[in-house]
Design an enzyme around this catalytic site. Structure first.
Site, PDB file in Angstrom:
ATOM      1  CE  LYS A  54      -2.452  -2.543  -0.677  1.00 22.07           C
ATOM      2  NZ  LYS A  54      -2.518  -3.997  -0.719  1.00 22.07           N
ATOM      3  N   GLY A 183      -0.926 -14.114 -13.659  1.00 24.58           N
ATOM      4  CA  GLY A 183      -2.059 -14.101 -12.729  1.00 24.58           C
ATOM      5  C   GLY A 183      -2.620 -12.696 -12.575  1.00 24.58           C
ATOM      6  CB  VAL A 240       3.513 -18.681 -18.384  1.00 23.45           C
ATOM      7  CG1 VAL A 240       4.980 -18.730 -18.781  1.00 23.45           C
ATOM      8  CG2 VAL A 240       3.023 -17.238 -18.328  1.00 23.45           C
ATOM      9  N   GLY A 274      -2.099 -17.003  -6.689  1.00 23.50           N
ATOM     10  CA  GLY A 274      -2.823 -17.440  -5.505  1.00 23.50           C
ATOM     11  C   GLY A 274      -1.885 -17.794  -4.372  1.00 23.50           C
ATOM     12  NE  ARG A 275      -0.546 -15.288   0.775  1.00 16.83           N
ATOM     13  CZ  ARG A 275       0.736 -14.934   0.873  1.00 16.83           C
ATOM     14  NH1 ARG A 275       1.312 -14.258  -0.112  1.00 16.83           N
ATOM     15  NH2 ARG A 275       1.439 -15.224   1.946  1.00 16.83           N
ATOM     16  CB  ALA A 323      -5.178  -8.701   7.172  1.00 14.81           C
ATOM     17  CG  HIS A 447     -23.356  17.914  -1.712  1.00 15.21           C
ATOM     18  ND1 HIS A 447     -23.395  17.071  -2.802  1.00 15.21           N
ATOM     19  CD2 HIS A 447     -23.213  19.172  -2.203  1.00 15.21           C
ATOM     20  CE1 HIS A 447     -23.297  17.794  -3.913  1.00 15.21           C
ATOM     21  NE2 HIS A 447     -23.173  19.063  -3.569  1.00 15.21           N
TER      22      HIS A 447
HETATM   23  P1  NAD Z   1      -5.647 -14.334  -6.642  1.00 13.94           P
HETATM   24  O1  NAD Z   1      -6.378 -15.567  -6.328  1.00 13.94           O
HETATM   25  O2  NAD Z   1      -6.226 -13.019  -6.286  1.00 13.94           O
HETATM   26  O3  NAD Z   1      -5.328 -14.274  -8.203  1.00 13.94           O
HETATM   27  C1  NAD Z   1      -4.627 -15.285  -8.864  1.00 13.94           C
HETATM   28  C2  NAD Z   1      -4.967 -15.180 -10.333  1.00 13.94           C
HETATM   29  O4  NAD Z   1      -4.083 -16.007 -11.047  1.00 13.94           O
HETATM   30  C3  NAD Z   1      -6.378 -15.638 -10.667  1.00 13.94           C
HETATM   31  O5  NAD Z   1      -7.000 -14.663 -11.457  1.00 13.94           O
HETATM   32  C4  NAD Z   1      -6.159 -16.949 -11.396  1.00 13.94           C
HETATM   33  O6  NAD Z   1      -7.155 -17.212 -12.361  1.00 13.94           O
HETATM   34  C5  NAD Z   1      -4.813 -16.698 -12.044  1.00 13.94           C
HETATM   35  N1  NAD Z   1      -4.028 -17.894 -12.375  1.00 13.94           N
HETATM   36  C6  NAD Z   1      -3.902 -19.034 -11.658  1.00 13.94           C
HETATM   37  N2  NAD Z   1      -3.066 -19.885 -12.279  1.00 13.94           N
HETATM   38  C7  NAD Z   1      -2.641 -19.265 -13.408  1.00 13.94           C
HETATM   39  C8  NAD Z   1      -1.766 -19.613 -14.468  1.00 13.94           C
HETATM   40  N3  NAD Z   1      -1.151 -20.791 -14.472  1.00 13.94           N
HETATM   41  N4  NAD Z   1      -1.561 -18.736 -15.466  1.00 13.94           N
HETATM   42  C9  NAD Z   1      -2.201 -17.532 -15.466  1.00 13.94           C
HETATM   43  N5  NAD Z   1      -3.037 -17.145 -14.498  1.00 13.94           N
HETATM   44  C10 NAD Z   1      -3.250 -17.994 -13.469  1.00 13.94           C
HETATM   45  O7  NAD Z   1      -4.207 -14.545  -5.978  1.00 13.94           O
HETATM   46  P2  NAD Z   1      -3.001 -13.530  -5.709  1.00 13.94           P
HETATM   47  O8  NAD Z   1      -3.123 -12.300  -6.541  1.00 13.94           O
HETATM   48  O9  NAD Z   1      -1.771 -14.352  -5.806  1.00 13.94           O
HETATM   49  O10 NAD Z   1      -3.246 -13.140  -4.215  1.00 13.94           O
HETATM   50  C11 NAD Z   1      -3.352 -14.166  -3.244  1.00 13.94           C
HETATM   51  C12 NAD Z   1      -4.284 -13.784  -2.146  1.00 13.94           C
HETATM   52  O11 NAD Z   1      -3.673 -12.810  -1.336  1.00 13.94           O
HETATM   53  C13 NAD Z   1      -5.592 -13.155  -2.613  1.00 13.94           C
HETATM   54  O12 NAD Z   1      -6.578 -14.092  -2.955  1.00 13.94           O
HETATM   55  C14 NAD Z   1      -5.976 -12.392  -1.384  1.00 13.94           C
HETATM   56  O13 NAD Z   1      -6.624 -13.268  -0.507  1.00 13.94           O
HETATM   57  C15 NAD Z   1      -4.649 -11.975  -0.807  1.00 13.94           C
HETATM   58  N6  NAD Z   1      -4.346 -10.563  -1.166  1.00 13.94           N
HETATM   59  C16 NAD Z   1      -5.220  -9.588  -0.807  1.00 13.94           C
HETATM   60  C17 NAD Z   1      -4.959  -8.277  -1.135  1.00 13.94           C
HETATM   61  C18 NAD Z   1      -5.930  -7.208  -0.726  1.00 13.94           C
HETATM   62  O14 NAD Z   1      -6.734  -7.456   0.169  1.00 13.94           O
HETATM   63  N7  NAD Z   1      -5.914  -6.055  -1.358  1.00 13.94           N
HETATM   64  C19 NAD Z   1      -3.819  -7.940  -1.848  1.00 13.94           C
HETATM   65  C20 NAD Z   1      -2.944  -8.963  -2.202  1.00 13.94           C
HETATM   66  C21 NAD Z   1      -3.216 -10.268  -1.849  1.00 13.94           C
END
Ligand code: NAD
Length: 474
Positions: A54, A183, A240, A274-275, A323, A447
């Site tokens: 952030k 992703g 990829v 993802g995570r 979080a 407003h």
């Molecule tokens: P995400 O789940 O948000 O997005 C992962 C993306 O990768 C998805 O759109 C998925 O379809 C895509 N994907 C998966 N495999 C792929 C592949 N082989 N090739 C291309 N695309 C692929 O996951 P993230 O961005 O890694 O973040 C993980 C988690 O961390 C989030 O789900 C969230 O819970 C948390 N997070 C939250 C915030 C926030 O609150 N602002 C910010 C960052 C992370």
């Protein structure tokens, strides 16, 4: 059940869920040991997640806005980026917050142990400290708050700093000329935006047909339009297939839906797909804690695992991995341990993607309502009709409310636009308080602010909005 003040509890993991649980337990009079490898509480969120990202997104917004200022007759010179200073500012933000948590922990007399925990049995942890020393400690209850880590795609594993996950991307080693983001979710779009604002040419590949799969499409569209201008390319339905280190760059083979491959070379690659939950806790098999097929630990509404002495909260128990969800689960677990009658059963958990514009939603989404065949009525207010949005030159936003057509009860809210992340809290409160359309419409909003768009959406639902003209039917 012993008096809660005589309880000794351990919390494993000091992220937002873990430290919130530990601090509340201490406030309730329990003796608390909080175990984490970092020097202070904070976890991924503070050390290498929410907070540093952030800080960098704030900088990105400033750069983008200074560019937009040309439209208003203000022409700033191109920014000169002192990367070392930017890194140290980001570091100081992290240090201030984690240091503050360290102080709060001491003030509460929480026993903060810097190290790793392993189970000897359901109530005994073997703690290996950072200096290598080991200690076996027994507790009445243990709360697991071990969080999650970036998911890895084996075919995209290369031992080179050019391949990054969110942690190394936040280190901001350099400003690469080109970056491939694998992703198009939260992390890919947030960190992609940071690098693009700093001058990197960013390409995003997303395997699905749209960005941010969890969000409603109408909310993603204004973001997509802006990102299409900021990024070099957004390739949907693309994965990829392989990566190769060529020394001077990473050659990536991108595979589209049509089966055609294209090869491109990038300076760096960020994998954000993802995570994964951190449930591989050594010795967990000596307890009655179960682990589900996706690695999450199943818990009941009191966050108690299959082992009555062990509770689990946060990312390790399931989606959404956020979080604020973890913090509330932490409170619930501690109160349940203290013998209070509690359950974790929120009506709305907000989600915020801190891009520019921000995308935020809570409660029911339109996509979810459709897939569950639920009858809803959606009321939208376009920001082009908001005085405040026009004054900040951000008319692309949308606020929408989802109502139960019979009871007129608010079920969900979605916002895309500048500052959506702050505004969504009103939706969470309204949903939790079981607000009706009339309650939202009759609440006087200041407003000129963007928050008025929430009230206006409720008026759209009731057919009483004066800022939008809809000819009468019939
Ligand atoms: P995400 O789940 O948000 O997005 C992962 C993306 O990768 C998805 O759109 C998925 O379809 C895509 N994907 C998966 N495999 C792929 C592949 N082989 N090739 C291309 N695309 C692929 O996951 P993230 O961005 O890694 O973040 C993980 C988690 O961390 C989030 O789900 C969230 O819970 C948390 N997070 C939250 C915030 C926030 O609150 N602002 C910010 C960052 C992370």
């Amino acid at each position: 059940m012993p008096d809660s003040e005589s309880l000794h509890i351990a919390v494993v993991g000091a992220g937002p869920g873990g430290y919130a649980a530990a601090f509340l337990a201490a406030d309730l009079g329990m003796t608390v040991t909080l175990i984490d490898p970092e020097p202070n509480p904070g976890g991924v969120c503070l050390y290498r997640g929410c907070i540093p990202s952030k800080a960098l997104l704030h900088v990105a917004k400033l750069i983008e806005e200074s560019e937009q200022a040309k439209n208003w007759g203000i022409d700033f010179a191109a920014p000169k980026i002192d990367l070392a200073r930017l890194r140290s500012w980001k570091g100081s933000v992290v240090k201030k917050l984690t240091g503050g948590l360290g102080v709060l922990s001491k003030q509460r007399k929480v026993n903060y142990v810097r190290g790793h925990a392993a189970f000897d049995d359901s109530t005994t942890l073997r703690v290996t400290r950072a200096d290598g020393s080991e200690e076996s400690l027994t507790f009445d209850r243990i709360i697991l708050a071990t969080g999650s880590r970036p998911a890895i795609i084996p075919s995209l594993k290369l031992d080179t700093p050019r391949m990054m996950d969110s942690t190394s991307a936040l280190d901001l080693e350099d400003i690469p000329e080109t970056l491939l983001v694998v992703g198009g979710g939260y992390i890919g779009l947030e960190l992609g935006s940071v690098y693009a604002a700093l001058g990197t040419r960013v390409t995003v590949v997303e395997m699905l047909s749209g960005l941010l799969p969890g969000a409603d499409r109408d909310l993603v569209l204004p973001l997509l339009k802006r990102l299409e201008k900021m990024f070099d390319g957004i390739l949907l339905n693309t994965t990829v297939a392989s990566v190769k280190d060529e020394g001077t760059g990473i050659r990536a083979t991108l595979k589209g839906q049509d089966g055609n491959n294209q090869e491109r070379v990038f300076d760096r690659v960020l994998v954000s797909v993802g995570r994964k939950p951190n449930s591989e806790i050594p010795g967990l098999e000596k307890t009655r804690v179960q682990v589900g097929p996706r690695g999450f630990i199943p818990v009941n509404q009191q966050l108690q695992t299959g082992d009555p002495s062990i509770y689990a909260i946060g990312d390790v128990v399931g989606e959404p991995m956020l979080a604020h969800k973890a913090m509330h689960e932490g409170r619930t677990a501690v109160e349940a341990i203290a013998g209070h009658k509690v359950a974790f059963e929120p009506n709305a958990i907000p989600a915020v993607v801190f891009t520019d514009p921000e995308v935020a939603w809570c409660g029911l989404t339109e996509t979810q309502a459709q897939s569950e065949n639920r009858e809803i009525k959606v009321a939208r207010f376009p920001w082009a009709a908001s005085g405040r949005a026009i004054t900040i030159d951000r008319p692309e936003g949308i606020t929408k409310l989802l109502f139960d057509p019979q009871t007129e009860r608010l079920l969900g809210m979605g916002i895309v636009g500048a500052g959506a992340g702050e505004m969504i809290a009103e939706g969470v409160l309204a949903i939790e308080m079981a607000a009706l359309a009339r309650d939202v419409a009759m609440t006087i909003h200041p407003h000129p602010t963007l928050s008025e768009t929430i009230m206006e959406s409720a008026e759209v639902f009731l057919g009483t909005s004066t800022d939008i003209y809809r000819p009468k039917r019939g």
